[in-house]
Scaffold this active site. Sequence first.
Site, mmCIF file in Angstrom:
data_model
loop_
_atom_site.group_PDB
_atom_site.id
_atom_site.type_symbol
_atom_site.label_atom_id
_atom_site.label_comp_id
_atom_site.label_asym_id
_atom_site.label_seq_id
_atom_site.Cartn_x
_atom_site.Cartn_y
_atom_site.Cartn_z
ATOM 1 N N HIS A 43 6.586 -4.988 -11.267
ATOM 2 C CA HIS A 43 5.534 -4.350 -10.464
ATOM 3 C C HIS A 43 4.155 -4.910 -10.830
ATOM 4 C CE1 HIS A 43 6.114 -1.208 -7.504
ATOM 5 N NE2 HIS A 43 4.915 -0.729 -7.752
ATOM 6 N N GLY A 86 1.453 -3.318 -2.840
ATOM 7 C CA GLY A 86 2.079 -4.398 -2.087
ATOM 8 C C GLY A 86 3.266 -5.058 -2.754
ATOM 9 N N ASN A 87 3.756 -4.503 -3.873
ATOM 10 C CA ASN A 87 4.859 -5.134 -4.594
ATOM 11 C C ASN A 87 6.147 -5.183 -3.781
ATOM 12 O OD1 ASN A 87 3.752 -5.547 -7.494
ATOM 13 N ND2 ASN A 87 3.157 -3.453 -6.996
ATOM 14 N N GLY A 88 6.450 -4.095 -3.054
ATOM 15 C CA GLY A 88 7.683 -4.069 -2.276
ATOM 16 C C GLY A 88 7.720 -5.153 -1.217
ATOM 17 N N ARG A 89 6.612 -5.312 -0.514
ATOM 18 C CA ARG A 89 6.567 -6.313 0.563
ATOM 19 C C ARG A 89 6.631 -7.741 0.004
ATOM 20 N NH1 ARG A 89 1.362 -3.771 3.210
ATOM 21 N NH2 ARG A 89 1.330 -2.839 1.127
ATOM 22 N N ILE A 90 5.910 -8.007 -1.079
ATOM 23 C CA ILE A 90 5.992 -9.336 -1.690
ATOM 24 C C ILE A 90 7.406 -9.594 -2.193
ATOM 25 C CG2 ILE A 90 5.211 -10.772 -3.617
ATOM 26 C CD1 ILE A 90 3.106 -10.571 -1.496
ATOM 27 N N TYR A 118 18.691 1.910 -1.453
ATOM 28 C CA TYR A 118 17.891 0.778 -1.958
ATOM 29 C C TYR A 118 17.073 1.207 -3.166
ATOM 30 C CZ TYR A 118 14.064 -2.770 -1.596
ATOM 31 O OH TYR A 118 13.129 -3.754 -1.826
ATOM 32 N N TYR A 119 16.314 2.285 -3.018
ATOM 33 C CA TYR A 119 15.481 2.745 -4.119
ATOM 34 C C TYR A 119 16.315 3.333 -5.255
ATOM 35 C CZ TYR A 119 11.240 2.019 -1.376
ATOM 36 O OH TYR A 119 10.207 1.452 -0.663
#
Length: 367
Positions: free
Chosen positions: A196, A201-205, A238-239
């Site tokens: 992280h 924006g970590n999820g999208r990257i 997913y999570y």
Amino acid sequence: MHPYVPASLPLTNLDLARLLPKIGPANAALARYDGLLQSVVNPAVMLSPLTQREAVLSSKIEGTQATVDEVLEFEAGMHFDAEKTKDIQEVVNYRKTLTLATEEVAHRPISLGLLRQMHAVLMDGVRGANKTPGEFRREQNWIGSAGCRIEQASFVPPSSLQLLDHLQAWEAYLADNDADVLLQCAVVHAQFELIHPFKDGNGRIGRLLIPLFLHQKGALASPMFYLSDYLEGHREAYYAHLQAISRDGDWSGWIAFFLDAVTQQALNNTGRVRAMMSLYADMKRRITELTRSQHAMAVLDALFDRPIFQSGDFVQRSGIPKQSALPFLRTLRDAGVLQVLRESSGRRSAVLAFRDLLNCAEGREIL
């Protein structure tokens, strides 16, 4: 709760008896999809709607509420309220980030520097623009309900003091080769999410990294394999699987989930691409018959590249002289190929939609 300490890579003690039966089918499904992708003459144009769809779905996982048609209508000059415009701009930024990254990995490997470039574009002028776009975090962050204290967090990423060490180890693993490319891709994505490294924006990257990594490793001829459709449809799982890594060290459960996702998404993508190729072939014949022009292919490619557009923008993008382009659009409107979303008025151009392509890309009627 103490900051998470990432596992050393490559991983050991994986449940290979559980994973091996999934690795073969996932690789086979991805290879079939890639073979189909290589048969597409101009995938960046013909499959542009898939890129639009990925941008919408990956952003939706993070709570952004915007649809493909809304994004395209916005870019064609139609207006929305302030909150919807913010959502749409996040999707537009995601697509810009994907375009930038695709261009960059064509001549250099994925690196921490590229991640910072991508993040700067992703967060430019949107929610989170005040969270140091393009820079790794320098302070502790945590994940939990809005306004919660670190003691109430559901997950606390690694300490910022060790962040660069963890990122460099992750970068070294990414450049190396593990036993299987899809297994490695699953680890690359999850380890990035757990580190992280950005404030937002970590999820999208992390999801953008999936097709980029597979392309870099030679598993895809072009980075056009998107998992967000599956991950959005299985968001809780997913999570939960990512959390199970940090809580229980359950890497095998996450990798098994990821391999299932690749298998199913490759099958879904294959069907979607075939449908779009069939539509392209049908429209090539129809537009040629309707226009009887040497510009028929330029018309078709412009429609696939941007299926909702202003008539004035079409002239510029297609490269067709205005005196020919506008009559072509009238012909296609009269034939029902194009639908009018907004009539022209004064200096304001009409907004037109290529409905068949939008519905084909979505697999359902959206217009």
